[in-house]
Design an enzyme around this catalytic site. Sequence first.
Site, PDB file in Angstrom:
ATOM      1  N   GLU A   1       0.810  -1.508   0.101  1.00  0.00           N
ATOM      2  CA  GLU A   1       0.101   0.208  -0.110  1.00  0.00           C
ATOM      3  C   GLU A   1       0.791   1.535  -0.117  1.00  0.00           C
ATOM      4  O   GLU A   1       0.593   2.390  -0.806  1.00  0.00           O
ATOM      5  CB  GLU A   1      -0.769   0.122   1.310  1.00  0.00           C
ATOM      6  CG  GLU A   1      -1.990  -1.225   1.347  1.00  0.00           C
ATOM      7  CD  GLU A   1      -3.103  -0.898   0.289  1.00  0.00           C
ATOM      8  OE1 GLU A   1      -3.218   0.105  -0.313  1.00  0.00           O
ATOM      9  OE2 GLU A   1      -3.864  -1.862   0.123  1.00  0.00           O
TER      10      GLU A   1
ATOM     11  N   SER B   1     -52.830 -13.333   8.280  1.00  0.00           N
ATOM     12  CA  SER B   1     -54.017 -13.509   9.470  1.00  0.00           C
ATOM     13  C   SER B   1     -53.359 -12.828  10.856  1.00  0.00           C
ATOM     14  O   SER B   1     -54.466 -12.696  11.599  1.00  0.00           O
ATOM     15  CB  SER B   1     -54.318 -14.950   9.586  1.00  0.00           C
ATOM     16  OG  SER B   1     -54.845 -15.371   8.532  1.00  0.00           O
TER      17      SER B   1
END
Length: 649
Positions: A81, A351
């Site tokens: 990096e 329901s």
Amino acid sequence: MKQKLMLCTRIGIFLFLSGIVAILGIYIYAFFSPRLELTNLGKIFLYDNQEQLVFQGNQKNEWVPLSEMSDYLVQAVLSVEDKNFYHHHGFDYFRIGKAFLTNMVKHTRQGASTISQQYIKNMFLTFDQTWQRKIEEAFLTVELEVHYSKDDILEGYLNTINYGEGNYGVGSASQYYFNKNVKDLSLEEAIMLAGIPKSPNKFNPVASYEACLTRARIVAKAMLENEYISKEEYEGLFQSVLPIYGKEEQNHSQMIQYYQDAVLNELQGIRGIPTSLMEYGGLKIYTTLDQQAQMDMENSIKNNMNEEDDLQIASVLIHPKTGGILALTGGYDYSKSQYNRATQAKRQVGSTMKPFLYYSALENGLTSSSTFYSSETTFVFSNNKTYSPSNYNHIYANQDITMAAALAYSDNIYAVKTHLFLGEETLVDMTKRVGISGDVQANPSLALGTSELNLLDFATGYLTLASGGFKRTPYLIERVEDTEGNVLYRHRDKQDMVLNSNYVYILNEMLTNTSNSSFNAYTTPTALSLASKMSRKYALKTGTTNTDCWSVGYTPEALSLVWVGNDNSSEVGSIASRISKNVWLETMESYLQDKDNVWYETPRNVVGLIRDAVSGKEDIKGKNSTIFYYEKGTEFTSIPVNFEAYSKE
């Protein structure tokens, strides 16, 4: 010509010196600027209802000090990096120039961001490629470099970057992929982790081991070039497949991320907490979480569900007397889907809508033994439109049945007749009254739960029933403090008595009949299969559509809602219904096992009479006899209703 050359030289020197002065000015300005708070940057401390620390970190990662990280990992990250990280002051000008020339020649978009720049971008900025964002990034990077040591910056970076599969920070990633603490990573494991942030969804070993390995070899080559490993070590890497653990620690809650996300979502809606403090200052959040209840819920889900079935689940456990959410999950596997179905999804409730209908019926003069004729029915309306609901498996009584029986059997014909008798707007008004804020449209099928509602929104309505008629909103956050202990927010219980306690009690008693064997007649109650496993009395309603299965029930001490279905709304089979019932019951039984077996106190104005469960006729010794409850003065009344005008049975 000579004069022009001298002029250009002077201009060049002037621009160079101006640049040096400008850069020095920026660094001096940054030095005297307020120090960026990295220690608590976006950091949260999450506590449970016993004020035990559950989580600390930035969003979804646990913070690991640099001193407790593997040297292999640090070396791998620096190599791939930012190899000059410890030698530059925020910007690697050589890399910037090299990347600029490469991009010009090869027409590519090679980056040259340092670890410091990436850290700032991840924590403070959007990823928009605009000049404004780049300038802001540059200023913040300078501020970062002048106020913090390189070790502090590297530690912060490694604790906040994305490692894929829902893991942010190396601590979480190390546990997830290798079941290890960061300090215990092997060289190969460290190299693999270091390669993931380049493309977290592509290069993590769970998504693709081969792609991850390809990236890892690039990281290893960089380590060799930077002399962190020898040629022999390099050539001996990855000779065999590494075991990938692929899940969080076994002794930790595996679905608690959904709870954390719900907490952060609720935090966003609390007024009075500055956005800047939420993002940068750090917060201590005290929640209603019961860790044991959360673990028990998750264990039940894992024991009842099979990952290969592709079914999803959402579940919540709430304390009715406060509204505090004790446990919550929004899916089966957070690492594969961060979509929180408990807080974000809207599904047909089936329901489970009926209790609100029958409360309205009680309030409008019907009783628990009021009867309607249940048979195959087509409803005909004034505009010649028809509606033909059906019962489950097309089972009909072909006789008058009581409201109590209709609720126990989840009889659709009875429900629609009641709905039309009361007027379609009555149920709409009732849902709003009990606190349901979702879109509920007046139509004949509303009584059967065709409206799509969010689980937590729907839970508000059931919380009103479970609390005896008091409307209050379910919540997760008890209080919020800053890192100095100053209280920024404290939950205040807001409750309104919106229902008649007599009718709520009668309804709650009727809801116990879904597991009452006295109703085992021409058909069986919808939750009778759970009766033998119940240690106490429960108010319970199930709901099943072609695509959604619900189980909702409560006692005075606990309310739980469980939904099971597919994200794509494809049809589900009977297994989904079984899962929702089992998870509901096991969650409730686990939570209540050490608590007193209590039920709602019978109001003084409510009486009970023994009657036949189906017909409602007096029947003291019959096999289907059970107790019906009434408000005093209504126990011997009934309302005759004629549906012949708009139905064909």
